[in-house]
Design an enzyme around this catalytic site. Structure first.
Site, PDB file in Angstrom:
ATOM      1  N   THR A 121       0.823  -1.208   0.000  1.00  0.00           N
ATOM      2  CA  THR A 121       0.000   0.000   0.000  1.00  0.00           C
ATOM      3  C   THR A 121       0.858   1.260   0.000  1.00  0.00           C
ATOM      4  O   THR A 121       1.978   1.251   0.524  1.00  0.00           O
ATOM      5  CB  THR A 121      -0.889  -0.004   1.261  1.00  0.00           C
ATOM      6  OG1 THR A 121      -1.501   1.274   1.416  1.00  0.00           O
ATOM      7  CG2 THR A 121      -0.098  -0.290   2.532  1.00  0.00           C
ATOM      8  N   ASP A 122       0.285   2.342  -0.522  1.00  0.00           N
ATOM      9  CA  ASP A 122       1.005   3.633  -0.471  1.00  0.00           C
ATOM     10  C   ASP A 122       1.118   4.163   0.964  1.00  0.00           C
ATOM     11  O   ASP A 122       1.904   5.071   1.239  1.00  0.00           O
ATOM     12  CB  ASP A 122       0.319   4.673  -1.376  1.00  0.00           C
ATOM     13  CG  ASP A 122      -1.153   4.928  -1.047  1.00  0.00           C
ATOM     14  OD1 ASP A 122      -1.686   4.303  -0.103  1.00  0.00           O
ATOM     15  OD2 ASP A 122      -1.765   5.756  -1.749  1.00  0.00           O
ATOM     16  N   GLU A 123       0.323   3.587   1.878  1.00  0.00           N
ATOM     17  CA  GLU A 123       0.329   4.096   3.256  1.00  0.00           C
ATOM     18  C   GLU A 123       1.652   3.857   3.973  1.00  0.00           C
ATOM     19  O   GLU A 123       1.885   4.446   5.029  1.00  0.00           O
ATOM     20  CB  GLU A 123      -0.800   3.453   4.062  1.00  0.00           C
ATOM     21  CG  GLU A 123      -2.157   3.821   3.554  1.00  0.00           C
ATOM     22  CD  GLU A 123      -3.261   3.467   4.536  1.00  0.00           C
ATOM     23  OE1 GLU A 123      -2.967   3.180   5.697  1.00  0.00           O
ATOM     24  OE2 GLU A 123      -4.411   3.477   4.105  1.00  0.00           O
ATOM     25  N   TYR A 148      -1.979  -0.642  11.105  1.00  0.00           N
ATOM     26  CA  TYR A 148      -2.104  -1.298   9.794  1.00  0.00           C
ATOM     27  C   TYR A 148      -0.914  -0.977   8.899  1.00  0.00           C
ATOM     28  O   TYR A 148      -0.225  -1.868   8.404  1.00  0.00           O
ATOM     29  CB  TYR A 148      -3.409  -0.872   9.099  1.00  0.00           C
ATOM     30  CG  TYR A 148      -3.404  -1.147   7.606  1.00  0.00           C
ATOM     31  CD1 TYR A 148      -3.397  -2.446   7.127  1.00  0.00           C
ATOM     32  CD2 TYR A 148      -3.358  -0.100   6.677  1.00  0.00           C
ATOM     33  CE1 TYR A 148      -3.354  -2.713   5.759  1.00  0.00           C
ATOM     34  CE2 TYR A 148      -3.328  -0.344   5.319  1.00  0.00           C
ATOM     35  CZ  TYR A 148      -3.320  -1.658   4.857  1.00  0.00           C
ATOM     36  OH  TYR A 148      -3.273  -1.912   3.504  1.00  0.00           O
ATOM     37  N   LYS A 152       2.183  -3.319   7.335  1.00  0.00           N
ATOM     38  CA  LYS A 152       2.431  -3.476   5.895  1.00  0.00           C
ATOM     39  C   LYS A 152       3.865  -3.058   5.559  1.00  0.00           C
ATOM     40  O   LYS A 152       4.543  -3.705   4.759  1.00  0.00           O
ATOM     41  CB  LYS A 152       1.433  -2.637   5.071  1.00  0.00           C
ATOM     42  CG  LYS A 152       0.007  -3.130   5.104  1.00  0.00           C
ATOM     43  CD  LYS A 152      -0.183  -4.532   4.521  1.00  0.00           C
ATOM     44  CE  LYS A 152       0.027  -4.603   3.025  1.00  0.00           C
ATOM     45  NZ  LYS A 152      -0.336  -5.953   2.485  1.00  0.00           N
TER      46      LYS A 152
END
Ligand code: NAD
Ligand code: DAU
Length: 339
Positions: A121-123, A148, A152
């Site tokens: 994810t870009d997060e 979260y 990741k």
């Protein structure tokens, strides 16, 4: 490559990927999925049995994973605990699945020399200021904000280390926010669509100025296939479709497209640590692999998504009450945390 193991294939993006890959390649696909609250066998209904099989199990189950990875030419790893709000409430499953589960899979891939594609994810990059031209690139430093996104990020770093230290034949992709059919009703867009269908006002966190970079889930799938087939081993590719919009804009657009007053929504307490803005520069993927998104009209993609939820109430109704009950529990916890 013929036989692909897809983890998390009963979830939102995994199930869309399976359908997309069956339609656009000759692969035979096995899905490994634990069917947590977020996994639905109904999302995989009607797939051809000669090319598709399903195994219910946990990606952290080393014995099960070893046999499945040994039998596959490649693994595409979607399985994760995926929802930020849940991670703020109960982080433990995020560590178990996102970190230990990924570790278990890459150990098996290392033992068997299996090609591995890790979905992320870009997060992992944290957030960007509002109203700024900067976007995430493959070299942006990791700076995750939530349980979260930090799990990741940890999983990405494990994959990178296994590439460098053990020669794992892996690629990584970090994608922005997906929308489309089969997304769990806890997530922003389906939550608001299904609220409106239920006669409930949409819920906007804080003032709704936060920006997300939206991509249709089929464009995510086409990018993953391009990377799986032609990506360079050891490389990371960012996936995005230049779809920046504020949450406020999205809520108003959903209301308008569903024939409602665009101001008929409620502001609710903000998410703690809420990332302000995500934006992806997908130049590397486009230049190296010739990938481009097919969905250029967000309004049309949103209309199709609204229609899908309107026409597939048997799919989402069983999840809706539990998802809203979780929000009520989490909301109460947050209010107490502020005192
Ligand atoms: P989702 O929550 O809809 O689906 C996750 C799936 O994984 C479910 O089917 C669930 O049953 C399964 N799963 C969870 N724990 C498991 C375990 N221990 N063993 C086996 N299966 C397990 O998630 P999603 O939105 O489809 O996201 C899929 C992947 O894409 C995740 O890795 C996520 O980080 C990543 N991602 C999501 C987005 C997005 O916008 N949703 C954007 C970028 C990246
Ligand atoms: O950027 C990629 C990420 O996108 C993925 O890694 C995650 O798995 C996926 O869940 C998504 O994370 P977000 O936190 O951005 O998605 P979510 O749908 O939870 O929320 C989108 C935005 O909408 C976010 O700014 C919070 C806000 N929001 C969310 C809900 C559920 C609201 O304003 N109201 C809501 O009811």
């Amino acid at each position: 490559m013929e036989k692909i193991l897809v983890t998390g294939g009963a979830g939102f993006i995994g199930s869309n990927f399976v359908r997309y890959a069956l339609a656009n390649t000759a692969y035979r696909i096995t899905v490994l999925d634990a069917l947590t609250y977020a996994g639905h066998l109904e999302s995989l209904a009607g797939l051809p049995p000669e090319r598709f099989s399903f195994v219910r199990g946990n990606i952290a189950d080393a014995g099960l994973v070893d046999g499945l990875v040994a039998a596959a030419d490649a693994v595409v790893h979607f399985a994760a605990e995926s929802h930020n709000d849940n991670s703020l409430h109960e982080p433990r499953p995020f560590l178990d699945t996102n970190v230990t589960g990924t570790f278990t899979l890459i150990e098996a891939a290392r033992r068997h020399g299996t090609r591995f594609h890790h979905i992320s994810t870009d997060e992992v990059y944290g957030d960007l200021p509002l109203g700024d031209p900067a976007r995430f690139t493959e070299t942006t430093p990791y700076n995750p904000s939530s349980p979260y996104s930090s799990t990741k990020a940890a999983s990405d770093l494990l994959v990178r280390a296994w590439v460098r230290s053990f020669g794992l034949r892996a690629t990584i992709s970090n994608c922005s926010n997906n929308y489309g059919p089969y997304q769990h009703v806890e997530k922003f867009i389906p939550r608001q669509i299904t609220n409106i269908l239920d006669g409930v006002r949409p819920k906007l966190y804080g003032m709704g100025q936060n920006v997300r970079d939206w991509i249709h889930v089929d464009d995510h799938s086409s990018a993953v296939l391009a990377i799986l087939e032609n990506g360079r081993i050891g490389e990371t590719y960012l996936i995005g479709a230049d779809g920046e919009r504020s949450n406020k804009e999205i809520v108003e657009l959903i209301l308008e497209r569903m024939g409602q007053d665009p101001s008929a929504y409620d502001h609710v307490p903000d998410r703690p640590g809420h990332d302000l803005r995500y934006a992806i520069d997908s130049g590397k993927l486009r230049a190296e692999l010739g990938w481009a998104p097919s969905y250029s009209d967000f309004g049309a993609g949103l209309d199709a998504t609204i229609d899908w939820y309107r026409n597939n109430q048997d799919w989402w109704r069983p999840q809706k009450a539990a998802a809203e009950a979780r929000y009520r529990e989490q909301g109460a916890g947050r209010e107490q945390g502020r005192q």
